[in-house]
Scaffold this motif. Sequence first.
Motif, mmCIF file in Angstrom:
data_model
loop_
_atom_site.group_PDB
_atom_site.id
_atom_site.type_symbol
_atom_site.label_atom_id
_atom_site.label_comp_id
_atom_site.label_asym_id
_atom_site.label_seq_id
_atom_site.Cartn_x
_atom_site.Cartn_y
_atom_site.Cartn_z
ATOM 1 N N ASP A 32 9.928 -6.462 9.964
ATOM 2 C CA ASP A 32 11.359 -6.650 10.224
ATOM 3 C C ASP A 32 12.254 -6.317 9.033
ATOM 4 N N ASP A 33 11.777 -5.491 8.103
ATOM 5 C CA ASP A 33 12.620 -5.103 6.968
ATOM 6 C C ASP A 33 13.833 -4.318 7.447
ATOM 7 N N GLN A 34 14.912 -4.430 6.683
ATOM 8 C CA GLN A 34 16.159 -3.734 6.973
ATOM 9 C C GLN A 34 16.258 -2.491 6.097
ATOM 10 N N SER A 37 13.737 0.227 1.989
ATOM 11 C CA SER A 37 14.105 -1.161 2.304
ATOM 12 C C SER A 37 14.394 -1.969 1.042
ATOM 13 N N SER A 38 13.775 -1.609 -0.086
ATOM 14 C CA SER A 38 14.080 -2.319 -1.334
ATOM 15 C C SER A 38 13.682 -1.481 -2.537
ATOM 16 N N SER A 72 10.019 0.166 -1.763
ATOM 17 C CA SER A 72 9.397 -0.097 -0.471
ATOM 18 C C SER A 72 10.218 0.608 0.595
ATOM 19 N N GLU A 87 18.665 -9.990 5.129
ATOM 20 C CA GLU A 87 18.005 -10.077 6.433
ATOM 21 C C GLU A 87 18.973 -10.399 7.561
ATOM 22 N N GLU A 107 18.128 -4.886 -2.110
ATOM 23 C CA GLU A 107 17.593 -4.959 -0.754
ATOM 24 C C GLU A 107 18.715 -5.340 0.199
ATOM 25 N N GLU A 134 4.384 1.658 6.763
ATOM 26 C CA GLU A 134 5.057 0.946 5.683
ATOM 27 C C GLU A 134 4.574 1.572 4.378
#
Length: 193
Positions: A121-123, A73-74, A89, A158, A155, A96
């Motif tokens: 809600d991470d992308q 995610s990042s 991440s 959102e 990242e 997670e």
Amino acid sequence: MILLSACGNAEAPTDDSINSTSESTASSMESSTTTGSDDVSSTSKNFDGKTFSVTYEQAVADFQEAYPNAVISSVDFDKDFGKYTFEISGFDDMQEIEWEVNAENGVETKNNIEKKDPDFDDQELAVDNLMTINELIAKSEEEAPNAVLLSWNLEADEDTNIPLFTGEFEEGNNEVDVHLNAETGEFLSVEND
């Protein structure tokens, strides 16, 4: 030697010049294998002029090997307790993940796994479709030519899920954040603090 004697007045190289050239080539090859193909220190003014034993690609590959079912995610590259690190991440269906490696010596410094929060809600960051880090650094430097790059972040946005590169610069007493589309290199915005 035959080629040099055919050139007329050209002198044959001495043993010292041959050794010097061989040492220079060996040193250059050693340097390129140490820093990797996508070294995050594009210029000596950035990141305290350091070179790193771990590249962005290596850090991502190590994360993906350790967590083959997870997505990223990042990715953050910055100074943590005086040492430059990659912090990645990610997540899968159940957990997670926060994983960190020291970019200077390759030592894993963090490996936290938590049960996935229902409100998570991470992308997903599509790391395979991005420009190289050096290209992104160079493009961000164009927007902050008198500043020093301290850290960077990748990242997914959102709202749009567009992969974003943020270069975090210092110019005197000001902080300057340059935001780029990490797939195309398109300049998006600059924030000054």
